[in-house]
Design a protein around this motif. Structure first.
Motif, PDB file in Angstrom:
ATOM      1  N   ASP A   1      55.113  45.629  42.280  1.00  0.00           N
ATOM      2  CA  ASP A   1      54.748  46.984  42.713  1.00  0.00           C
ATOM      3  C   ASP A   1      53.552  47.545  41.958  1.00  0.00           C
ATOM      4  O   ASP A   1      52.886  48.464  42.455  1.00  0.00           O
ATOM      5  CB  ASP A   1      55.943  47.932  42.547  1.00  0.00           C
ATOM      6  CG  ASP A   1      57.069  47.627  43.527  1.00  0.00           C
ATOM      7  OD1 ASP A   1      56.818  46.928  44.527  1.00  0.00           O
ATOM      8  OD2 ASP A   1      58.212  48.079  43.273  1.00  0.00           O
ATOM      9  N   THR A   2      53.286  47.042  40.766  1.00  0.00           N
ATOM     10  CA  THR A   2      52.223  47.615  39.928  1.00  0.00           C
ATOM     11  C   THR A   2      51.075  46.633  39.688  1.00  0.00           C
ATOM     12  O   THR A   2      50.245  46.872  38.816  1.00  0.00           O
ATOM     13  CB  THR A   2      52.798  48.054  38.570  1.00  0.00           C
ATOM     14  OG1 THR A   2      53.381  46.914  37.903  1.00  0.00           O
ATOM     15  CG2 THR A   2      53.856  49.125  38.753  1.00  0.00           C
ATOM     16  N   LEU A   3      51.023  45.572  40.465  1.00  0.00           N
ATOM     17  CA  LEU A   3      50.009  44.536  40.251  1.00  0.00           C
ATOM     18  C   LEU A   3      48.601  45.117  40.339  1.00  0.00           C
ATOM     19  O   LEU A   3      48.298  45.926  41.216  1.00  0.00           O
ATOM     20  CB  LEU A   3      50.188  43.444  41.315  1.00  0.00           C
ATOM     21  CG  LEU A   3      49.772  42.013  40.950  1.00  0.00           C
ATOM     22  CD1 LEU A   3      50.490  41.537  39.704  1.00  0.00           C
ATOM     23  CD2 LEU A   3      50.086  41.079  42.115  1.00  0.00           C
ATOM     24  N   SER A   4      47.752  44.700  39.411  1.00  0.00           N
ATOM     25  CA  SER A   4      46.374  45.191  39.381  1.00  0.00           C
ATOM     26  C   SER A   4      45.411  44.023  39.248  1.00  0.00           C
ATOM     27  O   SER A   4      45.801  42.907  38.914  1.00  0.00           O
ATOM     28  CB  SER A   4      46.167  46.149  38.199  1.00  0.00           C
ATOM     29  OG  SER A   4      46.263  45.452  36.971  1.00  0.00           O
ATOM     30  N   MET A   5      44.137  44.315  39.492  1.00  0.00           N
ATOM     31  CA  MET A   5      43.099  43.296  39.395  1.00  0.00           C
ATOM     32  C   MET A   5      43.053  42.685  37.997  1.00  0.00           C
ATOM     33  O   MET A   5      42.869  41.475  37.838  1.00  0.00           O
ATOM     34  CB  MET A   5      41.746  43.923  39.726  1.00  0.00           C
ATOM     35  CG  MET A   5      40.649  42.925  39.992  1.00  0.00           C
ATOM     36  SD  MET A   5      40.712  42.322  41.686  1.00  0.00           S
ATOM     37  CE  MET A   5      40.302  43.817  42.576  1.00  0.00           C
ATOM     38  N   GLU A   6      43.256  43.511  36.985  1.00  0.00           N
ATOM     39  CA  GLU A   6      43.131  43.047  35.610  1.00  0.00           C
ATOM     40  C   GLU A   6      44.324  42.208  35.160  1.00  0.00           C
ATOM     41  O   GLU A   6      44.203  41.390  34.250  1.00  0.00           O
ATOM     42  CB  GLU A   6      42.984  44.248  34.659  1.00  0.00           C
ATOM     43  CG  GLU A   6      41.673  45.015  34.795  1.00  0.00           C
ATOM     44  CD  GLU A   6      41.589  45.835  36.080  1.00  0.00           C
ATOM     45  OE1 GLU A   6      42.669  46.203  36.619  1.00  0.00           O
ATOM     46  OE2 GLU A   6      40.477  46.086  36.557  1.00  0.00           O
ATOM     47  N   GLN A   7      45.477  42.393  35.810  1.00  0.00           N
ATOM     48  CA  GLN A   7      46.685  41.730  35.334  1.00  0.00           C
ATOM     49  C   GLN A   7      47.222  40.657  36.270  1.00  0.00           C
ATOM     50  O   GLN A   7      48.167  39.948  35.906  1.00  0.00           O
ATOM     51  CB  GLN A   7      47.773  42.781  35.089  1.00  0.00           C
ATOM     52  CG  GLN A   7      47.437  43.738  33.953  1.00  0.00           C
ATOM     53  CD  GLN A   7      48.525  44.775  33.754  1.00  0.00           C
ATOM     54  OE1 GLN A   7      49.059  45.317  34.698  1.00  0.00           O
ATOM     55  NE2 GLN A   7      48.846  45.055  32.494  1.00  0.00           N
TER      56      GLN A   7
ATOM     57  N   HIS B   1      35.893  37.526  38.044  1.00  0.00           N
ATOM     58  CA  HIS B   1      35.115  38.167  36.984  1.00  0.00           C
ATOM     59  C   HIS B   1      36.001  38.843  35.940  1.00  0.00           C
ATOM     60  O   HIS B   1      35.492  39.517  35.042  1.00  0.00           O
ATOM     61  CB  HIS B   1      34.156  39.191  37.584  1.00  0.00           C
ATOM     62  CG  HIS B   1      33.125  38.592  38.500  1.00  0.00           C
ATOM     63  ND1 HIS B   1      32.157  37.718  38.059  1.00  0.00           N
ATOM     64  CD2 HIS B   1      32.944  38.713  39.838  1.00  0.00           C
ATOM     65  CE1 HIS B   1      31.401  37.336  39.085  1.00  0.00           C
ATOM     66  NE2 HIS B   1      31.861  37.920  40.166  1.00  0.00           N
ATOM     67  N   THR B   2      37.303  38.662  36.061  1.00  0.00           N
ATOM     68  CA  THR B   2      38.214  39.267  35.082  1.00  0.00           C
ATOM     69  C   THR B   2      38.479  38.307  33.927  1.00  0.00           C
ATOM     70  O   THR B   2      38.347  37.092  34.062  1.00  0.00           O
ATOM     71  CB  THR B   2      39.557  39.642  35.731  1.00  0.00           C
ATOM     72  OG1 THR B   2      40.227  38.451  36.176  1.00  0.00           O
ATOM     73  CG2 THR B   2      39.344  40.570  36.923  1.00  0.00           C
ATOM     74  N   ARG B   3      38.885  38.880  32.827  1.00  0.00           N
ATOM     75  CA  ARG B   3      39.239  38.067  31.655  1.00  0.00           C
ATOM     76  C   ARG B   3      40.440  37.176  31.962  1.00  0.00           C
ATOM     77  O   ARG B   3      40.523  36.035  31.510  1.00  0.00           O
ATOM     78  CB  ARG B   3      39.543  38.987  30.476  1.00  0.00           C
ATOM     79  CG  ARG B   3      40.003  38.255  29.228  1.00  0.00           C
ATOM     80  CD  ARG B   3      40.233  39.214  28.088  1.00  0.00           C
ATOM     81  NE  ARG B   3      40.748  38.535  26.904  1.00  0.00           N
ATOM     82  CZ  ARG B   3      40.993  39.131  25.748  1.00  0.00           C
ATOM     83  NH1 ARG B   3      40.771  40.431  25.614  1.00  0.00           N
ATOM     84  NH2 ARG B   3      41.456  38.444  24.721  1.00  0.00           N
ATOM     85  N   GLY B   4      41.369  37.716  32.755  1.00  0.00           N
ATOM     86  CA  GLY B   4      42.564  36.951  33.093  1.00  0.00           C
ATOM     87  C   GLY B   4      42.252  35.652  33.804  1.00  0.00           C
ATOM     88  O   GLY B   4      42.906  34.624  33.565  1.00  0.00           O
ATOM     89  N   PHE B   5      41.252  35.662  34.676  1.00  0.00           N
ATOM     90  CA  PHE B   5      40.865  34.439  35.389  1.00  0.00           C
ATOM     91  C   PHE B   5      40.354  33.393  34.411  1.00  0.00           C
ATOM     92  O   PHE B   5      40.694  32.207  34.509  1.00  0.00           O
ATOM     93  CB  PHE B   5      39.799  34.747  36.436  1.00  0.00           C
ATOM     94  CG  PHE B   5      39.373  33.542  37.235  1.00  0.00           C
ATOM     95  CD1 PHE B   5      40.095  33.134  38.347  1.00  0.00           C
ATOM     96  CD2 PHE B   5      38.244  32.810  36.876  1.00  0.00           C
ATOM     97  CE1 PHE B   5      39.715  32.018  39.081  1.00  0.00           C
ATOM     98  CE2 PHE B   5      37.853  31.691  37.604  1.00  0.00           C
ATOM     99  CZ  PHE B   5      38.596  31.297  38.710  1.00  0.00           C
ATOM    100  N   LEU B   6      39.545  33.830  33.460  1.00  0.00           N
ATOM    101  CA  LEU B   6      38.985  32.900  32.475  1.00  0.00           C
ATOM    102  C   LEU B   6      40.047  32.334  31.543  1.00  0.00           C
ATOM    103  O   LEU B   6      39.839  31.293  30.923  1.00  0.00           O
ATOM    104  CB  LEU B   6      37.903  33.599  31.659  1.00  0.00           C
ATOM    105  CG  LEU B   6      36.669  34.058  32.433  1.00  0.00           C
ATOM    106  CD1 LEU B   6      35.712  34.812  31.514  1.00  0.00           C
ATOM    107  CD2 LEU B   6      35.953  32.893  33.096  1.00  0.00           C
ATOM    108  N   GLU B   7      41.200  33.006  31.463  1.00  0.00           N
ATOM    109  CA  GLU B   7      42.275  32.563  30.571  1.00  0.00           C
ATOM    110  C   GLU B   7      43.409  31.874  31.321  1.00  0.00           C
ATOM    111  O   GLU B   7      44.446  31.574  30.726  1.00  0.00           O
ATOM    112  CB  GLU B   7      42.815  33.764  29.791  1.00  0.00           C
ATOM    113  CG  GLU B   7      41.787  34.376  28.835  1.00  0.00           C
ATOM    114  CD  GLU B   7      42.309  35.603  28.106  1.00  0.00           C
ATOM    115  OE1 GLU B   7      43.379  36.118  28.513  1.00  0.00           O
ATOM    116  OE2 GLU B   7      41.656  36.047  27.148  1.00  0.00           O
ATOM    117  N   LEU B   8      43.237  31.597  32.607  1.00  0.00           N
ATOM    118  CA  LEU B   8      44.276  30.927  33.374  1.00  0.00           C
ATOM    119  C   LEU B   8      44.597  29.556  32.793  1.00  0.00           C
ATOM    120  O   LEU B   8      43.702  28.839  32.328  1.00  0.00           O
ATOM    121  CB  LEU B   8      43.834  30.743  34.830  1.00  0.00           C
ATOM    122  CG  LEU B   8      43.984  31.930  35.777  1.00  0.00           C
ATOM    123  CD1 LEU B   8      43.405  31.585  37.139  1.00  0.00           C
ATOM    124  CD2 LEU B   8      45.442  32.354  35.902  1.00  0.00           C
TER     125      LEU B   8
END
Length: 290
Positions: free
Chosen positions: A125-131, A164-171
């Motif tokens: 319910d609270t999913l965001s681009m950054e997370q 372009h998010t940090r999360g993608f680079l840390e997958l």
């Protein structure tokens, strides 16, 4: 003689939960102390309540030990552990976007399936681009398929921003594979390859490993045959710098171009994604694999 009867009558559950809430981390009448997190913050609790609500705590608290000896839980953050305690005492939990994933992890560690479900619903319910990438990574790591599919659908629709998010680079490697295997990514293959290259370079710096080693498992999911000859030429130039893509993979893409005439290209790695931009040679794709 009048017959006897009995019934189970429910009182006010909210009042009951509110009363138990006053016992959370309350040293009065507590008989077990936890030292939580790196700072060993004290958390007070009650053995009978924890044991009756959670089999993991039942086993932990049944071990012979001094009644006053604190139990050390250095691997979990105090905020997360207190959320677990809150759930055990009141059957409800207070979550926020920063702690929900860690509470989800703890719910599985302690075998609290109802708490797990609450965490999954909150995260969805609270999913965001950054997370979203962090949530996907947790879902893949812990086998939470419902959450994994939800995160992937979110990523598919806005992948151009997500990369372009940090999360993608840390997958993790496994989570990256999950993304790259999707046909529904709304991004062109050239842009996707560039994003994977950035991810591999970050991993290379963190792990002190060659880019080619970091990307070894995931580059097999890049659809090089979708690139035009001129784009393949540029890719070869970029690849000379870091050797992210094995030369045989690039050679296979060139071979596919050479075999256009008279046959459709049947490999799943020739299948266009939802965001693939049209190139002239895409006319030669096997319709069953578009």
């Amino acid at each position: 003689m009048a017959s006897s009867c009995s019934a189970l009558l429910q009182g006010d559950p909210a009042a009951f939960a509110a009363a138990l809430r006053t016992l959370i981390n309350n040293p009065q009448f507590s008989d077990v102390t936890f030292l939580v997190g790196r700072g060993q913050q004290k958390v007070f609790a009650h053995r009978c309540l924890l044991s009756s609500r959670c089999q993991t705590f039942h086993a932990m608290l049944s071990q012979p030990q001094e009644m006053q000896a604190p139990l050390i839980l250095s691997h979990v953050q105090p905020e997360v552990f207190l959320a677990v305690i809150e759930y055990l005492y009141t059957n409800s939990v207070t979550l926020n976007s920063f702690s929900a994933l860690e509470v989800l992890t703890s719910s599985m560690e302690y075998g609290l399936d109802d708490l797990r479900k609450l965490c999954v619903e909150f995260i969805k319910d609270t999913l965001s681009m950054e997370q979203v990438c962090e949530a996907l990574q947790a879902a893949v790591a812990y086998g939470q398929m419902e959450l994994q599919l939800h995160c992937l659908a979110f990523i598919e629709s806005c992948i151009r921003e997500v990369v372009h998010t940090r999360g993608f680079l840390e997958l993790s490697e496994a989570a990256m594979l999950t993304v790259l295997q999707s046909d529904c990514l709304a991004i062109d293959e050239v842009e996707l390859i560039h994003a994977v290259r950035e991810w591999a370079h970050v991993g290379s710096a963190v792990l002190s490993s060659p880019v080619s080693d970091v990307a070894k498992a995931v580059v097999s999911e890049l659809r090089l045959a979708l690139l035009s000859p001129s784009e393949l030429t540029v890719l070869e130039e970029e690849n000379r710098k870091d050797q992210m893509i094995p030369m045989e993979r690039v050679a296979e893409a060139w071979k596919t171009h050479a075999l256009w005439k008279g046959r459709g290209m049947r490999s799943c790695l020739c299948r266009c994604r939802r965001g693939t931009l049209f190139r002239e040679h895409h006319r030669h794709l096997d319709p069953q694999h578009k």
